[in-house]
Design an enzyme around this catalytic site. Structure first.
Site, PDB file in Angstrom:
ATOM      1  N   SER A 141      -3.083   0.586  70.663  1.00  0.00           N
ATOM      2  CA  SER A 141      -4.019   0.009  69.827  1.00  0.00           C
ATOM      3  C   SER A 141      -3.852  -1.436  69.104  1.00  0.00           C
ATOM      4  O   SER A 141      -3.360  -2.326  70.122  1.00  0.00           O
ATOM      5  CB  SER A 141      -4.568   0.864  68.731  1.00  0.00           C
ATOM      6  OG  SER A 141      -6.223   0.532  68.446  1.00  0.00           O
ATOM      7  N   GLU A 201     -12.230   5.869  75.487  1.00  0.00           N
ATOM      8  CA  GLU A 201     -11.836   4.979  74.220  1.00  0.00           C
ATOM      9  C   GLU A 201     -12.957   4.904  73.290  1.00  0.00           C
ATOM     10  O   GLU A 201     -12.635   4.788  72.119  1.00  0.00           O
ATOM     11  CB  GLU A 201     -11.451   3.616  74.781  1.00  0.00           C
ATOM     12  CG  GLU A 201     -10.245   3.418  75.680  1.00  0.00           C
ATOM     13  CD  GLU A 201      -8.955   3.630  74.859  1.00  0.00           C
ATOM     14  OE1 GLU A 201      -8.979   3.822  73.724  1.00  0.00           O
ATOM     15  OE2 GLU A 201      -7.713   3.663  75.553  1.00  0.00           O
TER      16      GLU A 201
END
Length: 534
Positions: free
Chosen positions: A232, A344
């Site tokens: 991330s 996601e």
């Protein structure tokens, strides 16, 4: 190993050879009368700044926690690039994690072991195999995620012990977050010798990589075999380090898990970031940079909740946009292993609270894309209601972070010369450990950040889920891919499915039955590119 410490004035004319038990007892009694004790020595290493004493874990792995790689960024060093650490005398204990960076409690899945919270946060942690000294082992330096607003190198899921057991040295790095790590301001630009402001958190990571180059040999690592990785915001950081001209020569390979600084996640222009910094300062009554530096850290953290601070094209760490840097082939030419997860984001990112029907899906796309709605529907089709959940999940995931990760892979493979490997992680986590009988996992796929424990071998540290043999099988496969890549720049190895580079139009699907598949989503990313590739 046990050592007996003797005073300097004690001398033996002749060593005692094969003493019997009585002689041993007499010898130990004599030592005790002299005030001496026997003890097990903890592992020590000598770094450029002084000697560290670590801990030998139960597994045999040696850890060094809370190691300073820069001076505390406090007082006048708040919002300045990290300064080289100062030397110390004697032996510094490295047996516990340092403080986490200043941050608000945002994500419930972050479980810290840090020594509180402080601006004084620039510490790293090292895990090395037993007897690693002199081995020249490959090294993984890992950056945590958390949207540049939260996270810490002490989190259980980032623990480096499992991968160290597989023959590499692992390092986790703390870096400044939020307003402390990413605020830009005209006065900061004016005082900077580089005429830049912002990106202090990224420069912290750079300082840690410089520290690794200087010191990792003392731990048994090879400074010429460093791989950086992250998830991330950590993956966005990896992309930034690959793009920055400051990073040349600091690592040879990169791992990106869900994120980059390309496409829809591109950094803000510095002028815009500076303007935002001025507006924020005005909103809290700070008339100058001096006023801002006088505000206590806890107060500033509380007030910063009304704003959002992220990366910018600062003119120094990032002299141009990452997109321009990659397009011109100016980024580091390193091997890349990168990918994203199957969910996601969830379908509600497109549908809101509406039911997953074709009509609601089309309405959501028309709301988001207006006159481009048909282009999106063509790339993310849903012919029946049964198709909607998956199509909406794909689109929401791409809009969030998957497209930006694809862009990293695509640009590195086009303008770099080293191998690039793409993965798709779709192993859903099992039900929660305390779930009632008959409960099922309702996630449409592998959620954002869910691969971390699998990749780093830390499933046992997460007690939330009832892990199954399939989870541990998936974890073992992904760990081995990562470790092989850190060791050689290539994830392939004995007992693993073959993984071709993206130039072979293949990608690896990671789950309990990991296998390679042909790339078939080019149309989706061509459409996404039409919005951001300008």
């Amino acid at each position: 190993m046990t050592f007996l410490i003797l005073p300097a004035n004690i001398k033996f004319v002749k060593p005692i050879i094969n003493p019997n038990q009585t002689m041993k007892k007499i010898f130990l009694i004599a030592l005790s009368m002299l005030g001496m004790t026997a003890y097990a020595q903890n592992p020590q290493v000598k770094t450029a700044n002084g000697t560290l004493e670590g801990v030998k874990e139960a597994s045999g792995i040696v850890s060094y926690k809370g190691v300073p790689f820069a001076q505390p960024p406090v007082g006048d060093l708040r919002w300045k690039e990290p300064q080289a650490p100062k030397n110390w005398t004697g032996v510094r204990k490295a047996d516990h994690f340092g403080p986490q960076a200043m941050q608000r409690y945002i994500y419930s899945d972050m479980q810290f072991r840090s020594d509180g919270k402080s601006e004084d946060c620039l510490y790293l942690n090292v895990w090395a195999p037993p007897r690693a000294k002199g081995s020249k082992l490959p090294v993984l330096v890992y950056f945590y995620g958390g949207g540049f607003q939260a996270g810490d190198g002490s989190e259980y899921r980032y623990d480096g012990e499992a991968l160290a057991k597989k023959g590499i040295i692992t390092v986790t790095v703390n870096y400044r977050l939020g307003i402390f790590g990413f605020m830009a301001h005209p006065e900061l630009t004016a005082e900077s010798p580089h005429h830049a402001s912002g990106n202090y958190g990224l420069m912290d990571q750079h300082a840690a990589l410089v520290w690794v180059q200087k010191n990792i040999a003392a731990f048994g690592g090879d400074a010429s075999k460093v791989t950086i990785g992250g998830e991330s915001a950590g993956s966005m950081s990896v992309c930034g380090q690959v793009a920055s001209p400051l990073s040349k020569g600091l690592f040879r390979a990169a791992i990106g898990e869900s994120g980059s600084l390309l496409g829809n996640l591109s950094p803000t222009p510095r002028a815009d970031a500076e303007e935002y910094g001025v507006k924020f300062a005005t909103s809290i009554g700070a008339r100058s940079l001096a006023d801002l530096r006088k505000i206590p850290a806890d107060t500033l953290l509380k007030w910063s909740a009304r704003g959002h601070f992220g990366t910018d094209v600062d003119g120094y760490f990032l002299p141009e946009t990452p997109q321009a840097i990659f397009a011109a082939g100016k980024q580091m030419d390193v091997s890349l292993l990168a990918g994203w997860n199957s969910a996601e984001s969830g379908p509600n990112g497109i549908l809101g609270r509406s039911e997953p029907t074709v009509d609601n899906y089309k309405a959501g796309i028309e709301r988001l894309y207006k006159d481009r709605a048909q282009d999106i529907l063509g790339a993310y089709p849903a012919a029946t209601d049964a198709d909607v959940t998956q199509a909406a999940t794909n689109l929401a995931s791409d809009r969030f972070i998957a497209y930006a990760t694809w862009k990293f892979i695509d640009m590195q493979s086009k303008t770099g010369h080293k191998p690039v490997y793409r993965y798709f992680f779709n192993k859903r986590r099992p039900i929660m450990a305390n779930a009632p009988a008959g409960a099922v996992e309702h996630s449409p796929g592998a959620a954002h950040a869910s691969e971390i424990e699998y990749a780093l071998g830390n499933l046992p540290t997460n007690k939330v889920y009832a892990w199954t043999p399939d989870d541990f099988k998936t974890s073992e496969t992904l760990q081995n891919f990562f470790v092989n890549f850190v060791k050689t720049g290539n994830p392939n190895g004995n007992g693993l499915p073959l993984w071709d580079t993206v130039k072979g139009s293949k990608f690896m699907v990671i789950n309990q039955d990991s296998r390679q598949q042909p790339i078939a989503d080019a149309k989706r990313y061509a459409v996404m590119d039409s919005f951001f590739n300008k």
